[in-house]
Design a protein around this motif. Structure first.
Motif, PDB file in Angstrom:
ATOM      1  N   LEU A 176      35.427  39.609  45.286  1.00  0.00           N
ATOM      2  CA  LEU A 176      34.365  40.571  45.591  1.00  0.00           C
ATOM      3  C   LEU A 176      33.005  40.038  45.175  1.00  0.00           C
ATOM      4  CD1 LEU A 176      35.839  44.091  44.729  1.00  0.00           C
ATOM      5  CD2 LEU A 176      35.060  43.268  46.954  1.00  0.00           C
ATOM      6  N   GLY A 177      32.989  39.278  44.078  1.00  0.00           N
ATOM      7  CA  GLY A 177      31.726  38.673  43.653  1.00  0.00           C
ATOM      8  C   GLY A 177      31.177  37.714  44.692  1.00  0.00           C
ATOM      9  N   LYS A 178      32.071  36.936  45.285  1.00  0.00           N
ATOM     10  CA  LYS A 178      31.648  36.007  46.336  1.00  0.00           C
ATOM     11  C   LYS A 178      31.110  36.764  47.538  1.00  0.00           C
ATOM     12  CE  LYS A 178      33.226  32.071  49.083  1.00  0.00           C
ATOM     13  NZ  LYS A 178      34.362  31.183  49.413  1.00  0.00           N
ATOM     14  N   ARG A 203      29.454  47.007  52.036  1.00  0.00           N
ATOM     15  CA  ARG A 203      28.167  47.569  51.632  1.00  0.00           C
ATOM     16  C   ARG A 203      27.933  47.142  50.194  1.00  0.00           C
ATOM     17  NH1 ARG A 203      28.194  47.745  56.109  1.00  0.00           N
ATOM     18  NH2 ARG A 203      27.793  49.434  57.605  1.00  0.00           N
ATOM     19  N   ILE A 204      26.756  46.635  49.913  1.00  0.00           N
ATOM     20  CA  ILE A 204      26.487  46.067  48.604  1.00  0.00           C
ATOM     21  C   ILE A 204      26.664  47.098  47.501  1.00  0.00           C
ATOM     22  CG2 ILE A 204      24.004  46.502  48.743  1.00  0.00           C
ATOM     23  CD1 ILE A 204      25.849  43.525  47.072  1.00  0.00           C
ATOM     24  N   GLU A 205      26.322  48.365  47.770  1.00  0.00           N
ATOM     25  CA  GLU A 205      26.487  49.402  46.751  1.00  0.00           C
ATOM     26  C   GLU A 205      27.961  49.586  46.394  1.00  0.00           C
ATOM     27  OE1 GLU A 205      24.986  49.824  49.640  1.00  0.00           O
ATOM     28  OE2 GLU A 205      22.850  49.970  49.130  1.00  0.00           O
ATOM     29  N   ARG A 208      29.225  46.491  44.395  1.00  0.00           N
ATOM     30  CA  ARG A 208      28.772  46.503  42.999  1.00  0.00           C
ATOM     31  C   ARG A 208      29.596  47.461  42.154  1.00  0.00           C
ATOM     32  NH1 ARG A 208      22.298  46.302  44.318  1.00  0.00           N
ATOM     33  NH2 ARG A 208      22.080  44.026  44.241  1.00  0.00           N
ATOM     34  N   VAL A 209      29.842  48.662  42.658  1.00  0.00           N
ATOM     35  CA  VAL A 209      30.644  49.634  41.914  1.00  0.00           C
ATOM     36  C   VAL A 209      32.065  49.112  41.729  1.00  0.00           C
ATOM     37  CG1 VAL A 209      31.673  51.937  41.988  1.00  0.00           C
ATOM     38  CG2 VAL A 209      29.275  51.626  42.645  1.00  0.00           C
ATOM     39  N   VAL A 216      35.822  46.123  34.149  1.00  0.00           N
ATOM     40  CA  VAL A 216      36.319  46.919  33.025  1.00  0.00           C
ATOM     41  C   VAL A 216      37.842  46.883  32.977  1.00  0.00           C
ATOM     42  CG1 VAL A 216      36.476  49.245  32.068  1.00  0.00           C
ATOM     43  CG2 VAL A 216      34.300  48.429  33.003  1.00  0.00           C
ATOM     44  N   VAL A 217      38.488  47.072  34.129  1.00  0.00           N
ATOM     45  CA  VAL A 217      39.955  47.113  34.179  1.00  0.00           C
ATOM     46  C   VAL A 217      40.551  45.751  33.821  1.00  0.00           C
ATOM     47  CG1 VAL A 217      41.956  47.472  35.683  1.00  0.00           C
ATOM     48  CG2 VAL A 217      39.980  49.002  35.844  1.00  0.00           C
ATOM     49  N   THR A 218      39.926  44.679  34.298  1.00  0.00           N
ATOM     50  CA  THR A 218      40.420  43.330  33.993  1.00  0.00           C
ATOM     51  C   THR A 218      40.372  43.053  32.496  1.00  0.00           C
ATOM     52  OG1 THR A 218      39.694  42.500  36.150  1.00  0.00           O
ATOM     53  CG2 THR A 218      40.092  40.870  34.426  1.00  0.00           C
TER      54      THR A 218
END
Length: 295
Positions: A176-178, A203-205, A208-209, A216-218
């Protein structure tokens, strides 16, 4: 000849082979690092996956050559730039794939099966599935899981469920970061649908979420793994939790690189050149080895 060789080497992207350390993860976390035969099989397994990765990258660049020519940085890839012919790339990809699978079969047939599954999945990804938003990231995560499963098969140990869970979460986060980074830069260039078809579905928003939640979960999953009674019993220590701060720092650093970096390079390339991330990675590696192997 030398120029063509350099172009071929750049096409198989040796810098990206760092991802194949996941093939060696079962060796480390099964406490087999002092087992010389197991180390030898793991090393061959990593080499086989490096060759497979190179084959996949070369084939993918042939498939994406027209889109790459429209991209500000991907246009400098050897095939898109005309430094390496598409025919040579396809032939090289086939040779690498056959050699890798033959080597994988020499390690263990179970390992070869996972290696073949990795190759088939990536071919399907390159040809069709990468065009579907979120499925593309899921398949990237699956590729990391196949690396871990293959590494475990190579040395004939069971793959830890915790290792698979943490790998899946981390791989989704990285994928997702990529996409988030690509979306930011594609939007700036007003070319979100031409550089990568799947970006039109993101969608970038939302990205990001999703990345913050996955971050956090990782981290929580890794901390839970280090504190799990079976983990403490298996390693004979409760100090594996000392690796957790490095994991948290690494995740946060990647989040910053992927979503707020001013560089046009992919997050993977950027983090391999980021001194802070490399320092965090070195700290995590050293701490892990000391905790598991030094008494």
């Amino acid at each position: 000849m030398l120029t063509a060789a350099r172009a071929a080497l750049r096409t198989v992207r040796p810098r990206q082979w760092v991802k194949n350390v996941f093939v060696g993860a079962p060796l480390v976390f099964s406490r087999e690092l002092a087992n010389v035969p197991a180390v030898g099989r793991a090393a061959l397994a990593v080499l086989a996956f490096c060759a497979l990765s190179g084959a996949v990258y070369a084939f993918n660049d042939v498939v994406d050559v027209e889109a790459d020519r429209l991209h500000p940085t991907k246009s400098r890839r050897p095939i898109a730039a005309g430094e390496l012919s598409e025919r040579a790339a396809v032939v090289g990809s086939i040779v690498l794939a056959i050699g890798a699978l033959a080597g994988a079969l020499a390690v263990r047939w179970e390992f070869a099966a996972f290696a073949a599954a990795y190759l088939v999945q990536n071919l399907a990804y390159s040809l069709w599935l990468k065009k579907i938003a979120f499925l593309d990231v899921t398949l990237i995560a699956t590729g990391f899981l196949l690396r871990v499963l293959a590494g475990a098969a190579a040395i004939h140990v069971p793959a830890s469920r915790w290792l698979l869970l943490c790998t899946a979460l981390l791989a989704l986060f990285l994928g997702l970061g990529k996409r988030g980074h690509e979306l930011v830069w594609a939007t700036r260039a007003e070319a979100a649908t031409t550089t990568r078809a799947a970006l039109a579905g993101y969608r970038i928003e939302v990205v990001r979420v999703a990345m913050i939640v996955l971050a956090v979960v990782t981290c929580a999953a890794f901390i839970a793994y280090t504190l799990w009674p079976h983990t403490i019993e298996f390693f004979g220590t409760d100090r594996l939790v000392l690796v957790a701060p490095f994991v948290v720092l690494g995740v946060v650093r990647f989040l910053m690189i992927s979503l707020w970096s001013q560089s046009a390079d992919s997050p993977t390339d950027a983090m391999l050149g980021d001194r802070w991330f490399l320092a965090i990675l070195a700290g995590a590696t050293i701490t892990t080895l000391v905790v598991i192997y030094v008494r």
